[in-house]
Design a protein around this motif. Structure first.
Motif, short mmCIF file in Angstrom:
data_model
loop_
_atom_site.label_atom_id
_atom_site.label_comp_id
_atom_site.label_asym_id
_atom_site.label_seq_id
_atom_site.Cartn_x
_atom_site.Cartn_y
_atom_site.Cartn_z
N THR A 232 2.06 5.96 15.07
CA THR A 232 3.05 5.87 14.38
C THR A 232 3.37 7.62 13.88
OG1 THR A 232 2.22 4.13 13.17
CG2 THR A 232 4.03 4.92 11.94
N THR B 99 -2.01 -0.21 7.94
CA THR B 99 -2.31 0.83 6.91
C THR B 99 -1.38 1.18 5.97
OG1 THR B 99 -3.93 1.54 8.48
CG2 THR B 99 -3.66 2.76 6.52
N LEU C 174 0.98 3.37 3.41
CA LEU C 174 1.19 4.81 3.47
C LEU C 174 0.41 5.51 2.59
CD1 LEU C 174 3.06 7.06 4.03
CD2 LEU C 174 4.50 6.32 2.45
N ALA D 157 -2.72 6.31 4.24
CA ALA D 157 -2.71 7.06 5.41
C ALA D 157 -2.57 8.60 4.95
CB ALA D 157 -1.49 6.71 6.29
N SER E 77 3.80 3.62 -2.26
CA SER E 77 3.00 3.77 -1.08
C SER E 77 2.01 2.67 -0.94
CB SER E 77 2.65 5.23 -0.98
OG SER E 77 1.72 5.57 -1.72
N THR F 4 3.40 -0.14 1.18
CA THR F 4 4.34 0.21 2.32
C THR F 4 3.54 0.57 3.76
OG1 THR F 4 5.73 1.26 0.68
CG2 THR F 4 6.20 1.75 2.98
N ILE G 239 2.55 1.67 7.31
CA ILE G 239 3.08 2.83 7.82
C ILE G 239 4.02 2.39 9.20
CG2 ILE G 239 1.51 4.52 7.24
CD1 ILE G 239 0.25 4.24 10.09
N GLU G 240 3.71 0.93 9.55
CA GLU G 240 4.50 0.55 10.75
C GLU G 240 6.06 0.21 10.13
OE1 GLU G 240 2.80 -2.99 11.98
OE2 GLU G 240 2.89 -3.88 10.14
N ALA H 51 8.24 3.89 10.14
CA ALA H 51 8.19 4.98 11.45
C ALA H 51 9.35 5.53 11.38
CB ALA H 51 7.93 4.04 12.74
#
Lengths: 717, 152
Positions: free
Chosen positions: B2, B19, B21, B24, B57, B60, B62-63, B66
């Motif tokens: 990502t 995952t 945000l 991440a 976050s 949210t 991550i996918e 992007a």
């Protein structure tokens, strides 16, 4: 102004003055010179670097209430330092060095930080000041009494010499510590008594403040434990096949409190835990619902309980009463719900442990970890970090979290670094609540409206019993269960206060303002009702109940009457006013709340607070604690309730069903601090207790009824 | 894999695309100013900007973002952000501090949209950000002060 919170920062040593001082616990010995003979058991509170920095090692947990700033203020004052050279760091676990004189162990609680450190920290700084001057006098060849210190600069007028603290740090460190350093006359205070900015603000507005969660030691595994869904349940069996299939999950281990998942990152730990299949043995679990527990409490209260205060023949006094009022109150279990859920870094290496976290009771945690892990307490180092709130949650007499830390480290079966991380759901469902309490109240008025008889029986669970704190009760009743109900400043006629000691499997804990968090509501709303029944004003009626000696009580009550422009309980335009007064943790707080009825819930628009917490070391922080205390207490009064369903499961799990007050509901808060030269007393907790009864008293004006079971948002049965 | 832009830098993460945000940013990129409070978009402690919009976050993945541009407390440096942080510091808004990164990201976004917010505007923009220490009196004051400072 900076805050050192990293372990590296703490461990970094340079040349400089490390001041030794004997603590309050050993102060008596020190004064007779015995401690000196014994070789100065060194206590390090102040570090003066050759770079002129003054680092204060703060032995009280910084969890928002401000001890980093407060204790640093004391040191800056007696050193005559420049505020810009001051910094604070959490003191590590070391009971002989850092015990809290008010608690007897190293720990933070009971709003004792300023009270217990006010003199010791000033003495530590005054000693350092004297040593710096002695060192300067020797080097400059001038009499010590001709040297002055101002804003961090030593100077000698005759020779024109001047220098910073750091220039004499090494020389001063070779000098003996003076026995009885001279403290400043309060009239000469430069820092104490003035608004000071917080030392930790800068790092908290740019994201750089480092909390436990923010530490990522090399090779760290995140550990999450699946806890039992009911109090007293244990693991029967589990299947970790799916959990181990989650990418990043390293291992799964059974621990006494559940099943632990060890993963390379937080998300994997969460997913891994989610994937566990666990069968629980609930044969010994608490299965009563909250309603059933309250029914048991009501039965116990009806029996009168153990007498904790009695002033005469109560039955006789009630016979003489013209009018008798009775009420029963139910106050729920409460979660502390600090935004930072419990977390800790655990480093295990060759039989020694280093724990890094927002530790509130270092003595207790250190012993519990050592005992559970099977090493000596001296092999357990605790680095104390700031905590993202606590409100009592990290002050654990049971040391349950330190024990869980030791269990997951032990179950790992190898050296390593682990971050034990709770989630919001673990926190809300995990017990260690403010105990539920039931108050049975009865009061008698004579024909003139004077209160002649007063009875208050409290059924609630002790926080102390069953923990390492129990011996300090000496077999007597637990004062934290009835504080705020007994030995009041008011003359309530013939009184009896009783306590029924309740037992459940629900774990309970100190919660901001402890017993006062429930006694204040029952006492101050019932009293208000009784006074109204006697035709008396809420404030004037209370003042009439105070003795001539109760000058501090009287002063805060009169002060809040003045600043609120009190005109009685009834207001105009749909507003009502409620008053309450509570003395707790040595401090006196009176509040008036302005309340409207908004769709069946109190809408609190303004709150006036008058507080006497002794000498106001930093009015800025005292005002902040009053503002925040009002919001915290309002949040609780309106919404907070942990309930057990039929069968014993906790019904709440996160902020959607255990809501916190939002900015939309925050009242304007006006604070008046009473000028005082009395010793400083508590401020973290005392603003909390009067709020709910002040709101409750206004609410009775709006609705005609006292809310007997909190929270206000709870549907009436 | 990502990809997104975080605080002005292009980042590629080869982790579980589900995952959040939050994790991440924290676990992978070591941007620790953004805090974990509830994991359920209930408290706002994890608020960051995704393409300039205050976003929770913690929920949210991550996918879902992007290619997006993410700004966290560590790098927010618009005039509004500077004014908000200065105003926060001037009156010592934080107590425990845990929620404050999220509060500041939300307040900064508010001022970027609305340079002179009323109390009602502040309520609407900030209601999602809980503060357990209840520093709301000072949050409200600091937002007004920041707005005044931006007016010059």
């Amino acid at each position: 102004m900076t805050i050192e919170t990293t372990r590296r920062g703490f461990m970094a040593t340079g040349s400089g003055l490390l001041l030794s001082l004997t603590l309050p616990l050993g102060a008596a010995a020190a004064k007779t010179g015995e401690a000196a003979v014994a070789g100065f058991e060194p206590n390090a509170f102040i570090r003066i670097g050759t770079d002129h920095s003054v680092t204060v090692l703060v032995k009280h947990l910084e969890m928002g209430q401000g001890p980093y700033t407060g204790l640093t203020t004391l040191v800056a004052e007696e050193l005559d330092a420049n505020w810009d050279q001051m910094q604070a760091v959490g003191a590590p676990a070391n009971t002989p060095l850092y015990a809290n004189g008010a608690l007897g162990v190293q720990g933070t609680g009971g709003s004792t930080s300023m009270m217990s450190s006010f003199l010791p920290m000033r003495e530590a700084a005054a000693a350092a000041r004297q040593m710096l001057i002695t060192a300067a006098a020797a080097e400059w060849g001038v009499p010590a009494d001709e040297i002055v210190i101002k804003a961090g600069i030593l100077s000698h007028q005759g020779t024109g010499k001047n220098a910073g603290f750091g220039d004499f740090a090494e020389a001063a460190s070779k000098l003996p510590v003076p026995d009885a350093p001279k403290l400043k006359d309060p009239k000469d205070f430069v820092f104490i008594g003035k608004d000071r900015p917080r030392l930790d603000t800068a790092s908290k507005v740019n994201g750089s403040a480092k909390f436990t969660l923010d530490h990522y030691p090399e090779g760290m595994l995140v550990v999450m434990v699946a806890h039992a869904p009911k109090f007293g349940a244990v693991v029967k069996s589990f299947d970790d096949t799916e959990a181990l299939a989650v990418a990043g999950v390293e291992m799964v281990r059974q621990v006494p409190m559940g099943v632990a998942v060890y993963a390379r990152n937080t998300w994997a730990a969460m997913k891994g835990r989610e994937a566990l299949v666990i069968e629980w043995d609930e044969s010994k679990a608490e299965i009563r619902s909250s309603d059933a527990i309250f029914a048991d409490y009501a039965k116990a209260a009806a029996e009168g309980g153990l007498t904790v205060e009695e002033t005469g023949d109560l039955a006789e006094a009630f016979k003489g009463a013209e009018k008798v009022l009775e009420a029963e109150y139910r106050l729920p279990y409460l979660a502390h719900a600090p935004l930072e859920a419990l977390d800790a870094i655990i480093e295990i290496k060759e039989g020694k442990a280093v724990l890094t976290y927002g530790c509130q009771f270092p003595t207790v945690d250190q012993m519990a970890f050592a005992g559970t892990f099977g090493i000596e307490p001296s092999d357990v180092t605790i680095n104390v970090l700031m905590a993202g709130g606590s409100f009592g949650r990290r002050a654990q007499g049971s040391a349950h979290f330190a024990i869980e830390m030791a269990e997951v480290a032990k179950a790992a079966g190898r050296d390593g670094v682990f971050k034990l991380q709770w989630t919001r759901e673990d926190d809300i469902r995990g017990g260690h609540y403010r105990p539920a309490a039931l108050h049975k109240m009865r009061a008698g008025l004579d024909k003139d409206g004077k209160i002649v008889a007063w009875e208050n029986v409290i059924a609630t669970q002790s926080i102390m019993m069953g923990t390492v704190m129990e011996p300090s009760l000496n077999g007597g009743p637990d004062p934290f269960t009835f504080e705020g109900s007994a030995h009041l400043a008011y003359d309530l006629g013939t009184r009896r206060i009783g306590w029924s000691a309740m037992q459940t499997d629900v774990s309970v804990l100190w919660w901001r303002s402890v017993g006062h968090s429930h006694t204040a509501y029952a006492v101050e709303t019932f009293l208000d009702e009784v006074l109204e029944a006697a035709g008396k004003d809420a404030i004037e009626g209370r003042l009439e109940l105070l003795s001539a000696e109760a000058t501090r009580e009287r002063a805060v009550i009169e002060k809040v009457r003045e600043i609120s422009g009190w005109k009685g309980r009834k207001g105009e335009n749909g507003k009502a006013y409620g008053f309450a007064f509570v003395k707790s943790f040595g401090s006196y707080v009176a509040q008036v709340a302005e309340v409207e009825d908004k769709d069946g819930l109190p809408r609190v628009t303004r709150v006036w607070v008058a507080v006497d917490c002794g000498l106001a070391v930093n009015p800025n922080l005292i005002t902040a604690q009053c503002e925040g205390g009002v919001g915290f207490a309002l949040s609780t009064a309106l919404y907070s309730e942990i309930t057990l369903a039929e069968g014993g499961e906790v019904e709440q799990s996160n902020y959607h069903d255990y809501p916190l007050l939002r900015i939309t509901e925050m009242p304007a808060v006006e604070v008046a601090i009473i000028a005082s030269n009395e010793a400083p007393s508590g401020i973290g907790e005392p603003p909390v207790p009067p709020l709910a009864p002040a709101v409750g008293n206004a609410w009775r004006q709006l609705t005609g009824r006292t809310k007997r079971q909190l929270p206000f948002a709870r549907a009436e049965a | 894999m990502t990809k997104f832009i975080v605080n002005g830098q292009e980042r590629e993460l080869n982790i579980d695309p589900e995952t959040p945000l939050l994790w991440a940013l924290r676990d992978e990129l070591r941007l620790t100013g953004t805090k974990f409070g509830c994991g359920a978009a209930q408290c706002g402690a994890c608020t960051v900007w995704v393409d300039g919009v205050p976003t929770r976050s913690c929920v949210t993945p991550i996918e879902d973002i992007a290619g997006a541009t993410i700004t966290t407390i560590e790098a927010v440096d618009t005039p509004e952000a500077k004014a908000v942080q200065a105003a926060w510091a001037a009156i010592d808004v934080p107590q425990c501090g845990w929620c404050q990164s999220g509060q500041i990201m939300a307040a900064t976004a508010l001022l970027a949209e609305n340079p002179a917010p009323t109390d009602e505007d502040i309520d609407a923009a900030m209601e999602g950000n809980a503060c357990r220490c209840a520093t709301y009196v000072r949050i409200r004051q600091a937002i007004h002060n920041a707005a005044d400072a931006l007016k010059g």
